[in-house]
Design a protein around this motif. Structure first.
Motif, PDB file in Angstrom:
ATOM      1  N   PHE A  83       0.808  -1.229   0.000  1.00 18.32           N
ATOM      2  CA  PHE A  83       0.000   0.000   0.000  1.00 18.32           C
ATOM      3  C   PHE A  83       0.836   1.273   0.000  1.00 18.32           C
ATOM      4  CE2 PHE A  83      -2.406  -3.341   2.255  1.00 18.32           C
ATOM      5  CZ  PHE A  83      -3.431  -3.498   1.336  1.00 18.32           C
ATOM      6  N   GLY A  84       2.151   1.137   0.015  1.00 15.78           N
ATOM      7  CA  GLY A  84       3.015   2.324   0.056  1.00 15.78           C
ATOM      8  C   GLY A  84       3.340   2.895  -1.298  1.00 15.78           C
ATOM      9  N   GLY A  85       2.981   2.206  -2.364  1.00 16.87           N
ATOM     10  CA  GLY A  85       3.229   2.713  -3.705  1.00 16.87           C
ATOM     11  C   GLY A  85       4.716   2.882  -3.988  1.00 16.87           C
ATOM     12  N   ARG A  86       5.009   3.653  -5.011  1.00 15.05           N
ATOM     13  CA  ARG A  86       6.392   3.881  -5.392  1.00 15.05           C
ATOM     14  C   ARG A  86       7.205   4.539  -4.288  1.00 15.05           C
ATOM     15  NH1 ARG A  86       7.042   4.879 -11.799  1.00 15.05           N
ATOM     16  NH2 ARG A  86       5.586   3.258 -12.499  1.00 15.05           N
ATOM     17  N   PRO A  87       6.632   5.502  -3.539  1.00 18.13           N
ATOM     18  CA  PRO A  87       7.415   6.063  -2.430  1.00 18.13           C
ATOM     19  C   PRO A  87       7.868   4.998  -1.431  1.00 18.13           C
ATOM     20  CG  PRO A  87       5.528   7.444  -2.892  1.00 18.13           C
ATOM     21  CD  PRO A  87       5.343   6.198  -3.701  1.00 18.13           C
ATOM     22  N   GLY A  88       6.979   4.042  -1.117  1.00 18.68           N
ATOM     23  CA  GLY A  88       7.338   2.994  -0.183  1.00 18.68           C
ATOM     24  C   GLY A  88       8.525   2.184  -0.663  1.00 18.68           C
ATOM     25  N   TYR A  89       8.567   1.908  -1.964  1.00 21.92           N
ATOM     26  CA  TYR A  89       9.675   1.139  -2.523  1.00 21.92           C
ATOM     27  C   TYR A  89      10.983   1.923  -2.452  1.00 21.92           C
ATOM     28  CZ  TYR A  89       6.928  -2.815  -4.174  1.00 21.92           C
ATOM     29  OH  TYR A  89       6.165  -3.958  -4.230  1.00 21.92           O
ATOM     30  N   LYS A  90      10.924   3.216  -2.712  1.00 22.91           N
ATOM     31  CA  LYS A  90      12.130   4.035  -2.604  1.00 22.91           C
ATOM     32  C   LYS A  90      12.625   4.104  -1.165  1.00 22.91           C
ATOM     33  CE  LYS A  90      12.080   7.426  -6.371  1.00 22.91           C
ATOM     34  NZ  LYS A  90      12.051   8.877  -6.671  1.00 22.91           N
ATOM     35  N   ILE A  91      11.714   4.332  -0.246  1.00 26.30           N
ATOM     36  CA  ILE A  91      12.082   4.496   1.162  1.00 26.30           C
ATOM     37  C   ILE A  91      12.764   3.246   1.694  1.00 26.30           C
ATOM     38  CG2 ILE A  91      11.151   4.782   3.498  1.00 26.30           C
ATOM     39  CD1 ILE A  91       8.863   6.461   2.073  1.00 26.30           C
ATOM     40  N   ARG A  92      12.152   2.084   1.440  1.00 27.17           N
ATOM     41  CA  ARG A  92      12.708   0.848   1.983  1.00 27.17           C
ATOM     42  C   ARG A  92      14.069   0.535   1.369  1.00 27.17           C
ATOM     43  NH1 ARG A  92      11.178  -0.347   6.632  1.00 27.17           N
ATOM     44  NH2 ARG A  92      11.726  -2.522   6.293  1.00 27.17           N
ATOM     45  N   ALA A  93      14.218   0.766   0.065  1.00 27.12           N
ATOM     46  CA  ALA A  93      15.507   0.502  -0.573  1.00 27.12           C
ATOM     47  C   ALA A  93      16.579   1.438  -0.039  1.00 27.12           C
ATOM     48  CB  ALA A  93      15.382   0.641  -2.087  1.00 27.12           C
ATOM     49  N   LEU A 102      10.200  -3.106 -10.471  1.00 27.01           N
ATOM     50  CA  LEU A 102       8.988  -2.884 -11.254  1.00 27.01           C
ATOM     51  C   LEU A 102       7.774  -2.608 -10.366  1.00 27.01           C
ATOM     52  CD1 LEU A 102       9.341  -5.574 -14.065  1.00 27.01           C
ATOM     53  CD2 LEU A 102      10.246  -3.245 -13.959  1.00 27.01           C
ATOM     54  N   PHE A 103       8.027  -2.412  -9.072  1.00 27.53           N
ATOM     55  CA  PHE A 103       6.969  -2.071  -8.112  1.00 27.53           C
ATOM     56  C   PHE A 103       5.873  -3.137  -8.083  1.00 27.53           C
ATOM     57  CE2 PHE A 103       8.678   1.854 -10.018  1.00 27.53           C
ATOM     58  CZ  PHE A 103       9.266   2.435  -8.904  1.00 27.53           C
ATOM     59  N   GLU A 104       6.244  -4.409  -8.142  1.00 27.53           N
ATOM     60  CA  GLU A 104       5.261  -5.488  -8.093  1.00 27.53           C
ATOM     61  C   GLU A 104       4.697  -5.565  -6.669  1.00 27.53           C
ATOM     62  OE1 GLU A 104       7.266  -8.975  -9.502  1.00 27.53           O
ATOM     63  OE2 GLU A 104       7.373  -8.260 -11.567  1.00 27.53           O
ATOM     64  N   ASN A 105       3.487  -5.078  -6.486  1.00 28.34           N
ATOM     65  CA  ASN A 105       2.970  -4.900  -5.127  1.00 28.34           C
ATOM     66  C   ASN A 105       1.580  -5.495  -4.896  1.00 28.34           C
ATOM     67  OD1 ASN A 105       1.515  -3.076  -6.658  1.00 28.34           O
ATOM     68  ND2 ASN A 105       1.590  -1.433  -5.127  1.00 28.34           N
ATOM     69  N   ALA A 133      12.226  -2.234 -21.354  1.00 27.62           N
ATOM     70  CA  ALA A 133      11.080  -1.409 -21.724  1.00 27.62           C
ATOM     71  C   ALA A 133      10.573  -0.618 -20.528  1.00 27.62           C
ATOM     72  CB  ALA A 133       9.955  -2.293 -22.274  1.00 27.62           C
ATOM     73  N   ALA A 134      10.558  -1.241 -19.350  1.00 25.64           N
ATOM     74  CA  ALA A 134      10.088  -0.548 -18.148  1.00 25.64           C
ATOM     75  C   ALA A 134      10.990   0.629 -17.819  1.00 25.64           C
ATOM     76  CB  ALA A 134      10.032  -1.522 -16.971  1.00 25.64           C
ATOM     77  N   GLU A 135      12.306   0.431 -17.938  1.00 28.77           N
ATOM     78  CA  GLU A 135      13.217   1.533 -17.620  1.00 28.77           C
ATOM     79  C   GLU A 135      13.110   2.637 -18.665  1.00 28.77           C
ATOM     80  OE1 GLU A 135      17.868   2.333 -16.327  1.00 28.77           O
ATOM     81  OE2 GLU A 135      17.117   0.281 -16.510  1.00 28.77           O
ATOM     82  N   ALA A 136      12.977   2.265 -19.915  1.00 31.92           N
ATOM     83  CA  ALA A 136      12.848   3.278 -20.972  1.00 31.92           C
ATOM     84  C   ALA A 136      11.598   4.118 -20.786  1.00 31.92           C
ATOM     85  CB  ALA A 136      12.832   2.595 -22.340  1.00 31.92           C
ATOM     86  N   ALA A 137      10.538   3.501 -20.252  1.00 33.84           N
ATOM     87  CA  ALA A 137       9.279   4.214 -20.045  1.00 33.84           C
ATOM     88  C   ALA A 137       9.246   4.966 -18.718  1.00 33.84           C
ATOM     89  CB  ALA A 137       8.116   3.220 -20.101  1.00 33.84           C
ATOM     90  N   GLY A 138      10.313   4.881 -17.932  1.00 30.37           N
ATOM     91  CA  GLY A 138      10.336   5.537 -16.637  1.00 30.37           C
ATOM     92  C   GLY A 138       9.524   4.811 -15.584  1.00 30.37           C
ATOM     93  N   SER A 185      10.531   2.073 -13.914  1.00 33.62           N
ATOM     94  CA  SER A 185      11.437   1.160 -13.213  1.00 33.62           C
ATOM     95  C   SER A 185      12.175   1.894 -12.106  1.00 33.62           C
ATOM     96  CB  SER A 185      12.449   0.553 -14.193  1.00 33.62           C
ATOM     97  OG  SER A 185      13.433  -0.179 -13.514  1.00 33.62           O
ATOM     98  N   LEU A 186      12.416   1.188 -11.031  1.00 30.17           N
ATOM     99  CA  LEU A 186      13.216   1.719  -9.923  1.00 30.17           C
ATOM    100  C   LEU A 186      14.705   1.471 -10.154  1.00 30.17           C
ATOM    101  CD1 LEU A 186      12.655   3.148  -7.153  1.00 30.17           C
ATOM    102  CD2 LEU A 186      12.848   0.887  -6.093  1.00 30.17           C
ATOM    103  N   ALA A 187      15.057   0.849 -11.275  1.00 31.57           N
ATOM    104  CA  ALA A 187      16.455   0.506 -11.535  1.00 31.57           C
ATOM    105  C   ALA A 187      17.393   1.707 -11.425  1.00 31.57           C
ATOM    106  CB  ALA A 187      16.594  -0.172 -12.900  1.00 31.57           C
ATOM    107  N   PRO A 188      17.063   2.893 -11.981  1.00 30.17           N
ATOM    108  CA  PRO A 188      17.982   4.026 -11.822  1.00 30.17           C
ATOM    109  C   PRO A 188      18.210   4.412 -10.362  1.00 30.17           C
ATOM    110  CG  PRO A 188      16.415   4.447 -13.595  1.00 30.17           C
ATOM    111  CD  PRO A 188      15.936   3.222 -12.884  1.00 30.17           C
ATOM    112  N   TYR A 189      17.181   4.292  -9.537  1.00 27.95           N
ATOM    113  CA  TYR A 189      17.320   4.617  -8.117  1.00 27.95           C
ATOM    114  C   TYR A 189      18.231   3.607  -7.429  1.00 27.95           C
ATOM    115  CZ  TYR A 189      15.723   6.510  -3.606  1.00 27.95           C
ATOM    116  OH  TYR A 189      15.665   7.104  -2.372  1.00 27.95           O
ATOM    117  N   LEU A 190      18.052   2.312  -7.732  1.00 28.42           N
ATOM    118  CA  LEU A 190      18.923   1.281  -7.173  1.00 28.42           C
ATOM    119  C   LEU A 190      20.359   1.489  -7.648  1.00 28.42           C
ATOM    120  CD1 LEU A 190      16.604  -1.829  -7.648  1.00 28.42           C
ATOM    121  CD2 LEU A 190      17.014  -0.569  -5.526  1.00 28.42           C
TER     122      LEU A 190
END
Length: 655
Positions: A471-481, A499-502, A526-531, A533-538
């Motif tokens: 339930f934290g969405g993309r922010p939750g994934y960034k915070i935890r990483a 890929l935010f599989e939640n 394709a996910a990273e090209a479309a923006g 993906s969390l890959a750039p943050y990782l």
């Protein structure tokens, strides 16, 4: 002397560290009266080199002394603490007080001169020291010397430094010898990535069936994993999978032709723990995969799950290795209310010597294929003595071996496994999400158990998709990483996180359409090209970890304060003398742990823990955004979870 560290409660097991880790050597030492003492630790490296390190008082009112040492040689170190009457420090303290007060000035000057004469008589003291001490003693004995001049000698930092390097010692007290196991850096530092090789390169045939990925197709994913900055690739079991009671999608008991089953249901007609699944390729293909990973700067970690499907060769050849129920059937694995009908647990009470020999054979087999890192499944369900024996035996043959304990269990068995030899441990990190929970949890990892337990802060697993991520969405994934990557030197990510599989399977804490039971089809590029993906943050997080040695340490975490219940603040600092770069490194992390809001607050820092005097300003650069600010002790912050929820600040300069 008492309460030495590093140590392990109970004294049976030796503490551990990794090459380059800044280890606090701490002891309680005192003497009667008011005379001053000195404390030092004498270290003996595995190759026999001896070094001496002076401890400093912690000034906490409990007579504790400490110093940091970063051992750079792998192996077993010996150390012992020594305390002594510090004649110079005793005189310096008394002379400073008395001469300033005009009390016994002449007597204090003569006592100092005699002390300097004794020091000059030491054969090993350098000539430059002797010259300085000769001039100081002559000045102190000058009948016309003024008290102000005498005080300058008492307070001379050059004289204090030479006595600190070579103290005048009396009444020496020597503690017992102790040992410290120093393991290779990867035992304590690493960014882990987990993927299922059968999903990497899997494709649908014309008839709708799925053709499994192989080690060859999985190798095509290695540059992408390396490009994100990960240096350990963990593979779930790669062995044949049983047919009996094979699980279908979402852990159902109904399967269709082509359902691959759970990799943890190990063993079938093609073999057991020493065999690769035919769908993945051959043993030669696996060795080529390991070599390709190495060429990409990645080590392969292999799952060691000591259990069997009903079709495993062990079941027919060694039925005594399992538990037979009164009705004659073999007991399935259970973790009530969960039941694993496709798995038989091994009963270590039956034929323990035979089981030991077989497991050791299996581990040696995979080491021969180039694997030295093992992620151990559910080790807390096996005897502690077994792991103590296995890890010690393997480590004696392969000192670079690393074992990660996947033990989500009570604190006592979790810590017991670490004491018994596991180099790394899964932890409760995934379930610690609030500011208060994280402060207590991270502080405990850094300071309470760090002598023997090294956490691997996995943010998710195939079995764990917490409500925070659901339930934290993309922010939750960034915070935890961000917290995992900066709070501990070892952390991990299971594929799909970027890929935010939640979406969870209803009523569970697992991903729906769990990859444990079926193939996953993902288009990473394709996910990273479309923006999406969390890959750039990782990639950014792992680049920061490589650039900043403070982030590759565990024990240097200090919790700071904020006025907001959702703003977590901590720092990680490494002195230049302990840093491989030769430069001081300080990182401050400020995280909004509420993924649903923007927060504004004041952050309060104890800057003394990273060597900056209170009230001094300094520049910080945010490694996330590149912005630069001037900070001091108290700083306003605004963190919008939907923009950038975390500051990772590098202290640039002290103004």
């Amino acid at each position: 002397m008492a309460l030495p560290h590093p140590s392990v409660p109970g004294g049976r097991f030796r503490p551990s560290a990794y090459v380059g880790e800044a280890v606090p050597f701490t002891v309680t030492a005192f003497r009667e009266g008011h005379d001053r003492i000195g404390v030092q630790v004498r270290l003996f490296s595995p190759s026999g080199d001896e070094s001496l390190h002076r401890l400093s008082p912690l000034n906490d009112g409990f007579d504790r002394w400490s110093t940091l040492v970063a051992p750079l040689e792998q192996g077993v170190w010996r150390f012992r603490f020594e305390s002594f009457a510090d004649d110079f420090a005793t005189w310096e303290h008394a002379a400073d007080l008395k001469i300033a007060a005009g009390v016994d000035s002449a007597l204090m000057r003569e006592m100092g001169a005699q002390l300097f004469d004794r020091a000059r008589g030491e054969k090993k003291r350098p000539g430059s020291d002797k010259d300085l001490l000769y001039d100081a003693a002559r000045s102190l004995r000058d009948p016309d010397v003024h008290d102000d001049t005498a005080l300058q000698i008492v307070r001379d930092p050059a004289i204090a430094a030479l006595f600190d390097a070579r103290p005048m010692m009396g009444l020496v007290s020597v503690g017992k010898d102790a040992e410290l196991l120093v393991e290779r850096e990867r035992a304590g530092v690493g960014a882990w990535y987990e993927f299922f090789p059968r999903s990497e390169g899997a494709r649908r045939a014309d008839d709708g069936s799925v053709i499994s990925g192989t080690f060859r197709t999985a190798a095509e994913r290695l540059p992408g994993v390396a490009g994100m900055g990960f240096d350990v690739l963990y593979l779930p079991p790669i062995h044949p999978i049983g047919q009996t009671n094979r699980k279908g999608p979402n852990n159902t008991l109904v399967t269709e032709p082509g359902d691959p089953g759970s990799p943890w249901a190990i063993g079938g007609a093609a073999g057991g723990h020493d065999t690769v699944h035919p769908d993945l390729g051959t043993l030669d293909d696996f060795r080529a995969f390991v070599a390709a990973a190495r060429d990409n700067g990645i080590e392969v970690a292999l799952d060691l799950a000591l259990q069997a499907s009903p079709d495993h060769p062990w079941v027919a050849e060694h039925p005594e290795w399992f538990t037979t129920l009164p009705d004659g059937s073999i007991a399935f694995a259970e973790n009530p209310p969960k039941k694993y009908q496709d798995i038989y647990p091994v009963n270590f009470d039956n034929d323990p010597e035979g089981i030991r020999a077989e497991v050791l054979r299996v581990v040696r087999h995979w080491i021969a294929q180039g694997v030295t890192i093992f992620r151990v499944d559910n080790p807390h369900t096996k005897p502690l003595q077994f792991w103590e024996w296995l890890i010690a035996t393997v480590s004696a043959e392969e000192p670079g071996a690393v074992f990660l304990a996947e033990a989500f269990t009570r604190p006592a068995p979790l810590q017991g496994l670490a004491m018994a030899g596991f180099q790394q441990s899964y932890t409760y990190f995934t379930w610690r999400n609030t500011k208060e929970e994280l402060e207590e949890f991270l502080g405990g990892l850094a300071h309470d158990t760090a002598d023997f337990l090294r956490p691997n802060l996995f943010v998710n697993t195939p079995d764990i998709l917490t409500e925070y991520l659901q339930f934290g969405g993309r922010p939750g994934y960034k915070i935890r990483a961000a917290i995992a990557a900066t709070a501990a030197p070892t952390y991990g990510v299971y594929a799909g996180y970027e890929l935010f599989e939640n979406v969870a399977r209803p009523g569970s804490e697992e991903n729906i359409d769990n990859e444990k039971y079926e193939y996953k089809f993902r288009d990473w590029e394709a996910a990273e090209a479309a923006g999406d993906s969390l890959a750039p943050y990782l990639r950014m997080l792992n680049a920061a970890r490589r650039a900043h040695p403070a982030l590759r340490q565990l024990r240097n975490l200090d919790i700071h304060w904020s006025d907001d219940e959702a703003i977590l603040v901590y720092s990680k600092h490494l002195d230049a003398a302990l840093s491989p770069t030769g430069e001081t490194d300080t990182i401050i992390v400020v995280a909004n742990v509420d993924p649903h809001s923007a927060r504004e607050t004041t952050v309060h820092l104890d800057t003394t823990v990273f060597g900056i005097e209170p009230g001094t300003s300094y520049d910080v650069e945010d490694l996330v955004t590149g912005q630069v600010w001037t900070w001091a002790d108290h700083n306003f912050v605004r963190l919008d979870a939907f923009a950038e929820p975390v500051h990772i600040l590098h202290v640039k300069e002290n103004r």
